[in-house]
Design an enzyme around this catalytic site. Structure first.
Site, PDB file in Angstrom:
ATOM      1  N   MET A   1       0.856  -1.194   0.000  1.00  0.00           N
ATOM      2  CA  MET A   1       0.000   0.000   0.000  1.00  0.00           C
ATOM      3  C   MET A   1       0.889   1.240   0.000  1.00  0.00           C
ATOM      4  SD  MET A   1      -3.121   1.082   0.075  1.00  0.00           S
ATOM      5  CE  MET A   1      -3.454   2.824  -0.076  1.00  0.00           C
ATOM      6  N   GLU A   2       0.499   2.199  -0.865  1.00  0.00           N
ATOM      7  CA  GLU A   2       1.432   3.279  -1.202  1.00  0.00           C
ATOM      8  C   GLU A   2       1.342   4.511  -0.305  1.00  0.00           C
ATOM      9  OE1 GLU A   2      -1.171   2.202  -3.045  1.00  0.00           O
ATOM     10  OE2 GLU A   2      -2.281   3.879  -3.895  1.00  0.00           O
ATOM     11  N   ASN A   3       0.919   4.358   0.956  1.00  0.00           N
ATOM     12  CA  ASN A   3       0.801   5.534   1.827  1.00  0.00           C
ATOM     13  C   ASN A   3       2.030   6.426   1.701  1.00  0.00           C
ATOM     14  OD1 ASN A   3      -1.461   4.108   3.140  1.00  0.00           O
ATOM     15  ND2 ASN A   3       0.198   2.823   3.881  1.00  0.00           N
ATOM     16  N   HIS A  35       5.793  -0.771  -8.267  1.00  0.00           N
ATOM     17  CA  HIS A  35       4.400  -0.315  -8.359  1.00  0.00           C
ATOM     18  C   HIS A  35       4.084   0.685  -7.237  1.00  0.00           C
ATOM     19  CE1 HIS A  35       0.013  -0.936  -9.217  1.00  0.00           C
ATOM     20  NE2 HIS A  35      -0.081  -0.597  -7.938  1.00  0.00           N
ATOM     21  N   GLU A  36       4.421   0.305  -6.009  1.00  0.00           N
ATOM     22  CA  GLU A  36       4.086   1.180  -4.870  1.00  0.00           C
ATOM     23  C   GLU A  36       4.869   2.489  -4.949  1.00  0.00           C
ATOM     24  OE1 GLU A  36       1.510   0.318  -3.364  1.00  0.00           O
ATOM     25  OE2 GLU A  36       1.508  -1.763  -4.043  1.00  0.00           O
TER      26      GLU A  36
HETATM   27 ZN   LIG Z   1      -1.582   0.307  -6.870  1.00  0.00          ZN
END
Ligand SMILES: [Zn+2]
Length: 602
Positions: A1-3, A35-36
């Site tokens: 998850m890219e927080n 990706h993140e």
């Molecule tokens: Zn994504």
């Protein structure tokens, strides 16, 4: 998850161990991390205006991940992998009448979960790749930079993106907005029909529906790059198809003509008999030089076979085409061939041809397996290692006696000498690349003994990737009791982490027996599953196993069950599965004889 400032990962998406990580997993980690991090620009710096534009986050992150990993690890050739891992799966899902456009109106929070699917991620990435190729990468890059600068710390829409991309360079015909409109606003994609005619080619486009049903009347602006080969030289040409059909003049002589070169654009190609014949000969003669093109010829043909939209193309033609790949040595082509044969195996199993099918697989794989051998070779390309990791375990799973023996010997040594423990420092008898497959071979051949040994490794190892491999393998045998134990484990959260519960399920559906046991298990435990997983993506994953059925009565059963059992967030997935089962059932009815004849079950 890219927080922002605190990216989080599942351990299997982040941790790599040089000795115990399979190459495929290592690549997966690289892709997920890229990706993140890509989201720091696409998502965090510039944020979509509303959920309708989710693809501006996910499609871009899914495209940039390949861009980054290709620069870091060029030897993996990940842009080739893109075709198998993103382009073709997107075409598969988006060929359903129950697909949805990239941009969908979102009016209720419950609709948000549903669009975190292959359309937003993979179709998003595939249409970006198509546009980048059509504009030229440098022009595309300039436009993207302008987009990120203008909308930094702000929200953006799809139209904002198109407008900024035009800054990079104007299109020869029309605007980026008009070119791209139907690719993001309409569900599905076209099939490009092409045939040779006097003085050129006839081209046509039509919405492609993988069930063979009638689609909608949308016309796309279709970028067509085609390559002609005259026996000596090749030449690539470009055009844009806007109408439903067009006659294209071509004066050059050719012995082979290939459309959608490099699978750069997002559609299927349906060749007429004459061009198809030339391509088959071209593959045999080794003149189709780009592996991605060899991959696409059979992948497109398989989609046409499955849909049953051309009477002259049945499973028989696909099996005939496979013979032309006799000397194929490229990983990427084999990976796609094997994925397509897998969909034929779903039918073969439903029809009771499992044994004959395994024999067919052993014959098909034997030459390439012998060529690759069990041991890796000094200085070989990474793609050979990837091919070996796929072919060797697979031929063993289908019962090739020398491979089975080798696999069982290696497993015994691996287990007896405790090579799975952290204390072990030497060279393992069982390379990480082979473990998934060898575990399956062991359970198939040695039943309970191997099952218990694997559970021992599962309990001992602290390496999450190893645990997942085992969960995905223990249900692969034929013993009813072991299948039941595997399924029961998936809901025993003392043994299996809740987030990992789908692995034993996914590992069990490979055989007809396992698939039926799994479906019965899911039905029986659905209320418990709902209680534990309502509001998570898990319901979508579990519902998806039903798409492996190929009989009408199963379609009815699945439909009845979900009519009376709620499945919030998985409504679209259930509809898609029902459509897929229907397609499989019709395909099996049409081609049962052709499949039986090809695998020697007649
Ligand atoms: Zn994504």
């Amino acid at each position: 998850m890219e927080n922002w400032g605190c990216v989080t990962y599942r351990t299997v998406c982040l941790l790599v161990d040089e000795k115990n990580t399979a190459l495929k997993n290592k690549q997966y980690v690289a892709i997920v991390v890229a990706h993140e991090l890509a989201h720091q620009w696409f998502g965090n710096l510039v944020t979509m205006e509303w959920w309708t534009e989710l693809w501006l986050n996910e499609g871009f992150a899914s495209w940039v991940e390949y861009l980054a990993v290709d620069k870091l690890f060029p030897e993996w050739k990940v842009w080739q992998s893109f075709v198998n891992d993103a382009h073709n799966p997107a075409l598969g899902l988006d060929g359903l009448l129950t697909s949805h456009p990239i941009e969908v109106p979102v009016k209720h929070p419950s609709e948000i979960d549903e669009i975190f699917d292959a359309i937003s991620y993979l179709k998003g990435a595939a249409v970006i790749r198509m546009l980048a190729s059509h504009l030229g990468l440098e022009t595309f890059r300039k436009g993207l930079v302008a987009y990120l600068q203008k909308f930094a710390y702000k929200n953006a829409t799809t139209v904002d993106l198109w407008q900024m991309l035009e800054i990079g360079g104007k299109l020869p015909e029309g605007s980026v907005s008009s070119l791209m409109a139907n690719w993001t606003a309409k569900m599905g994609y076209p099939v490009l029909s092409v045939e040779a005619k006097e003085g050129g080619f006839s081209l046509g486009q039509q919405h492609f529906v993988s069930s063979g049903d009638k689609g909608h009347d949308t016309l796309w602006q279709v970028p067509v790059v085609y390559e002609l080969y005259d026996g000596k030289n090749r030449s690539a040409k470009k055009m844009l198809l806007k109408g439903a059909s067009e006659n294209m003049e071509e004066k050059g002589k050719y012995t082979c003509a290939l459309f959608n070169q490099g699978s750069q654009a997002y559609y299927r190609v349906k060749y007429g008999p004459k061009l198809r014949g030339l391509l088959f000969e071209g593959i045999k003669a080794g003149v189709i030089s780009d592996p991605v093109d060899r991959l696409a010829i059979q992948a497109d043909l398989m989609a046409i076979v499955k849909a049953g939209v051309d009477e002259s193309v049945t499973s028989k033609e696909y099996f005939d085409l496979i013979k032309a790949y006799k000397n194929e040595t490229e990983f990427i082509v084999w990976e796609s061939l094997l994925a397509n044969i897998q969909s034929l195996s779903v039918l073969a199993k439903a029809a009771g041809f499992q044994e004959a099918f395994s024999k067919y697989m052993v014959e098909l794989l034997q030459p390439i397996a012998e060529k690759l051998g069990w041991d890796s070779k000094e200085g070989e390309p990474a793609t050979d290692q990837m091919l070996r990791a796929q072919v060797i375990p697979l031929i063993g799973i289908h019962g090739h006696p020398p491979t089975v023996k080798k696999a069982l010997d290696a497993f015994t040594e691996f287990y007896d000498k405790k090579q799975y423990t952290e204390e072990f420092k030497g060279k393992s008898a069982l390379p990480a690349d082979f473990r998934s497959g060898v575990y399956r071979i062991a359970v198939k051949q040695n039943g309970e003994k191997a099952f218990e040994q694997l559970l021992m490794i599962y309990k001992t190892t602290t390496f999450q990737e190893e645990k997942v491999r085992i969960l995905r393998s223990i249900g692969a045998g034929n013993d009813d009791k072991l299948i039941e134990r595997t399924l029961a484990m998936s809901l025993d959260f003392k043994q299996v982490r809740k987030q990992d519960m789908m692995y034993p399920i996914f590992g069990t559906v490979g055989s007809e027996k396992g698939l039926r046991a799994t479906w019965a298990f899911l039905k029986k435990n659905w209320s418990f599953i709902l209680k534990e997983f309502k509001g998570t993506h898990m319901l979508v994953r579990l519902a998806s196993v039903t798409s492996r059925f190929a009989m009408e009565e199963d379609q009815k059963d699945v439909e009845e069950f979900f009519k009376s059992n709620e499945h919030p967030g998985a409504e679209r997935k259930v509809k898609q599965c029902l459509e897929s089962i229907g397609t499989n059932a019709r395909w099996l009815k049409r081609d049962r004889g052709a499949i039986a004849a090809a695998v020697g079950a007649a």
